[in-house]
Design a protein around this motif. Structure first.
Motif, short mmCIF file in Angstrom:
data_model
loop_
_atom_site.label_atom_id
_atom_site.label_comp_id
_atom_site.label_asym_id
_atom_site.label_seq_id
_atom_site.Cartn_x
_atom_site.Cartn_y
_atom_site.Cartn_z
N VAL A 42 -4.10 0.95 1.39
CA VAL A 42 -3.00 0.67 2.53
C VAL A 42 -2.22 2.14 2.65
O VAL A 42 -0.91 2.14 1.69
CB VAL A 42 -2.27 -0.25 2.23
CG1 VAL A 42 -1.10 -0.39 3.19
CG2 VAL A 42 -3.24 -1.87 2.46
N CYS A 43 -2.01 3.14 3.64
CA CYS A 43 -1.95 4.78 3.77
C CYS A 43 -1.01 5.28 4.58
O CYS A 43 -0.79 3.78 5.66
CB CYS A 43 -3.30 5.47 3.77
SG CYS A 43 -2.45 7.21 3.62
N HIS A 44 0.53 5.58 3.95
CA HIS A 44 1.53 6.31 4.98
C HIS A 44 0.52 6.44 6.22
O HIS A 44 1.28 6.09 7.35
CB HIS A 44 2.49 6.57 4.36
CG HIS A 44 3.75 6.11 4.65
ND1 HIS A 44 4.90 5.55 3.73
CD2 HIS A 44 4.57 5.70 5.95
CE1 HIS A 44 5.88 5.25 4.03
NE2 HIS A 44 5.76 5.21 5.69
N GLY A 63 -7.39 3.21 9.00
CA GLY A 63 -8.38 2.69 8.19
C GLY A 63 -8.86 3.94 7.46
O GLY A 63 -9.68 4.07 8.59
N HIS A 64 -8.59 5.15 6.77
CA HIS A 64 -9.34 5.73 6.64
C HIS A 64 -9.57 5.67 5.20
O HIS A 64 -10.22 7.40 4.79
CB HIS A 64 -8.59 6.90 7.17
CG HIS A 64 -7.16 7.36 6.14
ND1 HIS A 64 -6.25 6.08 6.83
CD2 HIS A 64 -7.03 7.69 5.51
CE1 HIS A 64 -5.06 6.63 5.92
NE2 HIS A 64 -5.29 8.05 5.10
N GLU A 65 -8.90 5.31 4.04
CA GLU A 65 -9.11 5.73 2.10
C GLU A 65 -9.70 4.92 2.06
O GLU A 65 -9.58 3.44 1.54
CB GLU A 65 -7.72 5.54 1.98
CG GLU A 65 -7.47 5.96 0.88
CD GLU A 65 -6.58 5.65 -0.13
OE1 GLU A 65 -5.84 6.53 0.02
OE2 GLU A 65 -5.95 5.03 -0.36
N GLY A 167 -10.51 9.12 -2.12
CA GLY A 167 -10.85 9.30 -0.55
C GLY A 167 -9.25 9.60 0.11
O GLY A 167 -9.56 10.21 1.25
N CYS A 168 -8.42 9.36 -0.25
CA CYS A 168 -6.74 10.31 0.30
C CYS A 168 -6.03 10.22 -0.48
O CYS A 168 -5.54 11.02 -1.05
CB CYS A 168 -6.16 9.52 1.70
SG CYS A 168 -5.27 9.38 1.77
N ALA A 169 -5.83 9.95 -1.32
CA ALA A 169 -4.59 9.83 -2.34
C ALA A 169 -4.02 10.64 -3.42
O ALA A 169 -3.81 11.67 -3.61
CB ALA A 169 -3.57 8.55 -3.10
N ALA A 360 3.29 1.14 -5.75
CA ALA A 360 2.80 2.75 -5.75
C ALA A 360 1.79 2.70 -4.46
O ALA A 360 1.29 3.64 -4.09
CB ALA A 360 1.64 2.61 -7.30
N ARG A 361 0.93 2.01 -4.16
CA ARG A 361 -0.53 1.45 -3.84
C ARG A 361 -1.08 0.62 -3.84
O ARG A 361 -1.42 0.01 -4.47
CB ARG A 361 -1.44 2.77 -4.05
CG ARG A 361 -2.50 3.26 -2.95
CD ARG A 361 -2.49 4.22 -2.26
NE ARG A 361 -2.68 4.41 -1.11
CZ ARG A 361 -2.32 5.38 -0.17
NH1 ARG A 361 -0.79 5.37 0.14
NH2 ARG A 361 -3.34 6.08 0.72
N GLY A 362 -0.98 0.11 -2.17
CA GLY A 362 -1.88 -1.88 -2.03
C GLY A 362 -3.41 -0.81 -1.18
O GLY A 362 -3.25 0.05 -0.93
#
Ligand SMILES: [Zn+2]
Ligand SMILES: [Zn+2]
Length: 366
Positions: A42-44, A63-65, A167-169, A360-362
């Motif tokens: 769940v990315c910004h 959704g990309h991560e 894949g992202c963060a 922090a990250r979901g």
């Protein structure tokens, strides 16, 4: 198992909750791969689209991560096969454009449409209507069909929720330090914004042995996370001018200041926090139309450098496996980044927690 219908979270209107719907997925065409999603972050960036700060067209599956297991491959696909575990890159790589030739494939300017396949057609449909997919991925769904070069096969003993964050963060944050700014051991670093990516900038700076890592945020719970990921000092921007606090802590400014919010004002602060010959690096992604201002003389008589970095300036086929090896060796904390896990039908709750700065990250786990 190949699906022809599946559950997906669809954005039908900006500013509205995602809607869980039954949609149709076409099989992969030549040069494409179908992946069963194991986990997706769940990315910004998704949140910017939900809020309408970035408008690309609707209806869209965000959704990309993401990471998953390859179900089937289209004609002519090599290098990846059914059963492979894979991290999905959210950038294409045509292999023949100027930027791919430079080894900068995340900036690839080859294929055109960012929300459909390279041939300009969609693989996901609802009642005969095409659905767009963010970054040719759209992983808020049980399965995806993506261009083959975006599927990076990976060792098969790593939990899916950890893989998804590569894949992202993780790649964006750690890559900003090691690939873009090239922070040297012993240098001083400030990081403005301690969300999922900012914490990875912090742990990237710790990985390369920065001597001081000053975390800046407005929320004390995020500054507490920052300490767990390697920050040596913390500054709460609501307790006085953040620039003055960082300068006071570091004797006049840092060698590297990272802006990881995506805000014109904090970009200005990052520039002001750097010492003479320092580098300000923009990692955060601002809403479309944002602006910053600065004194151009700074860039001459202090030799301040201002750089930006996209996707950690990564080469996914090299950097994803490296990030995973560093994680498995205990040198990067990725499992520790995951503060909440959700099912797909809890996705809106995931974005509410992100919006309130609680996590922090979901991660959505299937
Ligand atoms: Zn992201
Ligand atoms: Zn290219």
């Amino acid at each position: 198992m190949l699906l022809d219908t599946m559950k997906a979270a669809v954005l039908n209107d900006y500013g509205q909750a995602l809607e869980l719907e039954e949609v149709r997925l076409d099989p992969p065409r030549p040069g494409e791969v179908q992946v069963r999603i194991g986990a997706t972050g769940v990315c910004h960036s998704d949140y910017h689209v939900i809020k309408g700060e970035w408008k690309y067209g609707l209806p869209m599956i965000l959704g990309h991560e993401a990471a998953g297991v390859v179900e089937t491959v289209g004609e002519g696909v090599g290098g990846v096969k059914p059963g492979d575990h894979a991290v999905i890159s959210f950038r294409p790589a045509c292999g023949v454009c100027r930027l791919c030739a430079m080894g900068r494939s995340v900036l690839c300017e080859g294929p055109g449409d960012r929300f459909k396949m390279h041939d300009g057609t969609a693989r996901v449909h609802r009642d005969g209507q095409d659905l767009l997919v963010l970054a040719r991925v759209g992983s808020f769904a049980e399965q995806v069909v993506v261009p083959a070069e975006q599927v990076i096969p990976i060792r098969d003993d790593v939990p899916m929720d950890v893989l998804a964050l590569i894949g992202c963060a993780v790649t964006t944050g750690v890559g900003a330090v090691v690939n873009a700014a090239k922070v040297e051991p012993g240098s001083t670093v400030a990081v403005i914004g301690c969300g999922g990516v900012g914490l990875n900038v912090i742990q990237g700076a710790a990985l390369v042995n920065a001597s001081r890592i000053v975390a800046v945020d407005l929320l004390d719970n995020k500054l507490e996370y920052a300490r767990q990921f390697g920050a040596t000092d913390t500054v709460n921007g609501s307790a006085g001018d953040a620039v003055e606090q960082v300068r006071a802590l570091t004797g006049g400014g840092v060698d590297y200041a990272f802006e990881v919010i995506g805000n014109g004002k904090t970009v200005e602060q990052a520039i002001q926090m750097t010492r003479v010959a320092g580098t300000a690096c923009i990692v955060g992604m601002a809403p479309q139309g944002s602006t910053s201002s600065f004194d151009p003389l700074l860039f001459v008589n202090k030799e301040t450098k201002l750089i930006g970095t996209w996707y950690g300036s990564a080469r996914p086929r090299i950097d994803f496996p490296r990030m995973i090896e560093l994680t498995m060796a205990g040198k990067l904390k990725v499992n520790e980044l995951i503060s909440r896990r959700y099912s797909l039908d809890q996705i809106n709750e995931g974005f509410e927690c992100l919006g309130r700065g609680e996590v922090a990250r979901g991660v959505i786990v299937f």
